[in-house]
Design a protein around this motif. Structure first.
Motif, PDB file in Angstrom:
ATOM      1  N   GLU A  65       5.087  -7.265   2.490  1.00  0.00           N
ATOM      2  CA  GLU A  65       5.591  -7.535   1.143  1.00  0.00           C
ATOM      3  C   GLU A  65       5.009  -6.585   0.104  1.00  0.00           C
ATOM      4  N   LYS A  66       3.916  -5.913   0.416  1.00  0.00           N
ATOM      5  CA  LYS A  66       3.286  -5.005  -0.540  1.00  0.00           C
ATOM      6  C   LYS A  66       4.005  -3.669  -0.623  1.00  0.00           C
ATOM      7  N   LYS A  67       4.933  -3.393   0.282  1.00  0.00           N
ATOM      8  CA  LYS A  67       5.557  -2.067   0.318  1.00  0.00           C
ATOM      9  C   LYS A  67       6.505  -1.755  -0.839  1.00  0.00           C
ATOM     10  N   PRO A  68       7.277  -2.602  -1.489  1.00  0.00           N
ATOM     11  CA  PRO A  68       7.561  -3.980  -1.090  1.00  0.00           C
ATOM     12  C   PRO A  68       8.815  -4.064  -0.223  1.00  0.00           C
ATOM     13  N   LEU A  69       8.719  -4.880   0.823  1.00  0.00           N
ATOM     14  CA  LEU A  69       9.866  -5.230   1.653  1.00  0.00           C
ATOM     15  C   LEU A  69       9.835  -6.737   1.851  1.00  0.00           C
ATOM     16  N   ASN A  70      10.826  -7.431   1.316  1.00  0.00           N
ATOM     17  CA  ASN A  70      10.872  -8.894   1.410  1.00  0.00           C
ATOM     18  C   ASN A  70      11.811  -9.397   2.491  1.00  0.00           C
ATOM     19  N   HIS A  71      12.630  -8.482   3.044  1.00  0.00           N
ATOM     20  CA  HIS A  71      13.619  -8.895   4.047  1.00  0.00           C
ATOM     21  C   HIS A  71      13.402  -8.162   5.363  1.00  0.00           C
ATOM     22  N   PHE A  72      12.218  -7.621   5.583  1.00  0.00           N
ATOM     23  CA  PHE A  72      11.927  -6.908   6.822  1.00  0.00           C
ATOM     24  C   PHE A  72      10.689  -7.542   7.463  1.00  0.00           C
ATOM     25  N   TYR A  73      10.955  -8.475   8.388  1.00  0.00           N
ATOM     26  CA  TYR A  73       9.902  -9.212   9.084  1.00  0.00           C
ATOM     27  C   TYR A  73       8.850  -9.740   8.108  1.00  0.00           C
ATOM     28  N   PRO A  74       9.273 -10.621   7.185  1.00  0.00           N
ATOM     29  CA  PRO A  74       8.343 -11.169   6.188  1.00  0.00           C
ATOM     30  C   PRO A  74       7.123 -11.815   6.841  1.00  0.00           C
ATOM     31  N   GLY A  75       5.983 -11.633   6.184  1.00  0.00           N
ATOM     32  CA  GLY A  75       4.758 -12.242   6.665  1.00  0.00           C
ATOM     33  C   GLY A  75       4.011 -11.430   7.709  1.00  0.00           C
ATOM     34  N   THR A  76       4.575 -10.298   8.132  1.00  0.00           N
ATOM     35  CA  THR A  76       3.890  -9.470   9.122  1.00  0.00           C
ATOM     36  C   THR A  76       2.997  -8.442   8.436  1.00  0.00           C
TER      37      THR A  76
END
Length: 340
Positions: A65-76
């Motif tokens: 999520e810091k990349k931010p990517l919220n829809h790409f394997y969230p929580g990994t």
């Protein structure tokens, strides 16, 4: 491991004895021993060499999520790194210690792609992210690392400003699984004055990634007070995304804080981000997020059909999950775009 001389791609010799870099729109023309604007590409013995190959800076474990990517394997988790240098000259750069560095040894450590993969596996990361400066300028190293990642069952992520010519873009993104592209503003004047680049190549790349590749795409725009945060510009940017990319590409509005050569501007108010989010959703975008601020609503993924909160976030932490294993809303079973 030999990393001192790695001959790069995307260049050609000129009749006057110089060489021209064909990686990005700067088209740097170099004499022997001269470096390009990015600092990491240099003419040596009549060839273009990439001085950053095998010299990552950073190597941090981050939430995706810091990349931010919220829809790409969230929580990994992702193993993140960059290098010295950059091909843009953003006055607000928040990683300027790296991007403006002119001392390779000061910031970098030696690690080839297999070593990076070993660290990623050891730290239980699902992906490796090329970030902090811009993987465009070390594209050969990013490609080699992405290949090693795929062989080991890891994903590859590019966090980029998207300032790259079409041919190298095709080669780079053929090895990338997900990307967040920094759409820095929506006017040529902003790009020219603040970044030293141009808007059109970034828009072309966004269209290419979304329509001609399988790379998962999200977009970030840092809203800078008085420069790119007007309701008009936000509406135009959001409308362009909705029209040219469709309603399902996630858009992140991120808060500016004073840094580098923009110390005289105030931080972005949270109200500005909320305004931008509302405007973008009014323009038809279904997944709009706020970043760099405490805003649970702006960090939450909502079902576009029934509006149930699916992934509730606080900063980069996931507080609750209301989706099934196939990436569908647990309430109405609407399929949510992304990789879950």
């Amino acid at each position: 491991m030999e990393t001192d001389r790695f001959v790069g791609q995307w260049w050609h010799a000129l009749p006057d004895g110089r060489i021209q870099c064909d990686l990005c729109q700067r088209d740097c023309r170099l004499h022997e021993g001269q470096r390009g604007a990015c600092f990491v590409r240099m003419m040596d013995q009549g060839e273009m060499i990439l001085t950053a190959w095998g010299r990552p800076s950073g190597l941090h474990v981050d939430p995706v999520e810091k990349k931010p990517l919220n829809h790409f394997y969230p929580g990994t988790s992702v193993l993140s790194f960059g290098t010295a240098g950059c091909n843009l000259t953003c006055k607000n750069c928040q990683n300027w210690e790296m991007t403006k560095s002119r001392d390779m040894e000061l910031l970098s450590q030696r690690a080839d792609p297999p070593e990076i993969v070993r660290v990623a596996k050891k730290t239980r990361c699902k992906s490796v992210a090329f970030t902090y400066n811009d993987p465009v300028i070390f594209a050969e190293f990013a490609i080699d690392t992405a290949i090693a990642c795929h062989e080991a069952g890891l994903k590859s992520i590019a966090v980029t400003a998207g300032y790259i010519h079409p041919k190298p873009a095709r080669e780079l993104f053929s090895f990338i699984d997900a990307t967040n592209v920094d759409l820095k503003g929506f006017s040529e004047e902003f790009y020219n004055k603040v970044t030293g680049g141009h808007l059109a190549p970034v828009l072309d790349l966004l269209c290419y990634i979304h329509h001609e590749t399988d790379v998962w795409l999200e977009i970030t725009t840092l809203l800078i007070p008085g420069l790119n945060d007007s309701e008009k510009e936000i509406a135009e940017l959001s409308r362009w995304i909705s029209t040219h990319l469709g309603p399902d590409v996630p858009l992140h509005f991120s808060a500016f804080h004073p840094d580098f050569r923009m110390l005289d501007l105030p931080p972005t108010p949270r109200e500005t981000l909320s305004m931008g989010r509302k405007i973008a959703m009014d323009e038809g975008l279904r997944f709009v997020y706020t970043g760099n601020v405490h805003d649970p609503a702006g960090g939450t993924t909502f079902c576009p059909e029934c509006r149930s909160p699916l992934i509730i976030r606080d900063w980069f932490s996931i507080l609750s999950w209301n989706m099934d294993a196939d990436g569908r809303c647990a309430v109405c079973h609407q399929k949510i775009p992304g990789r879950f």
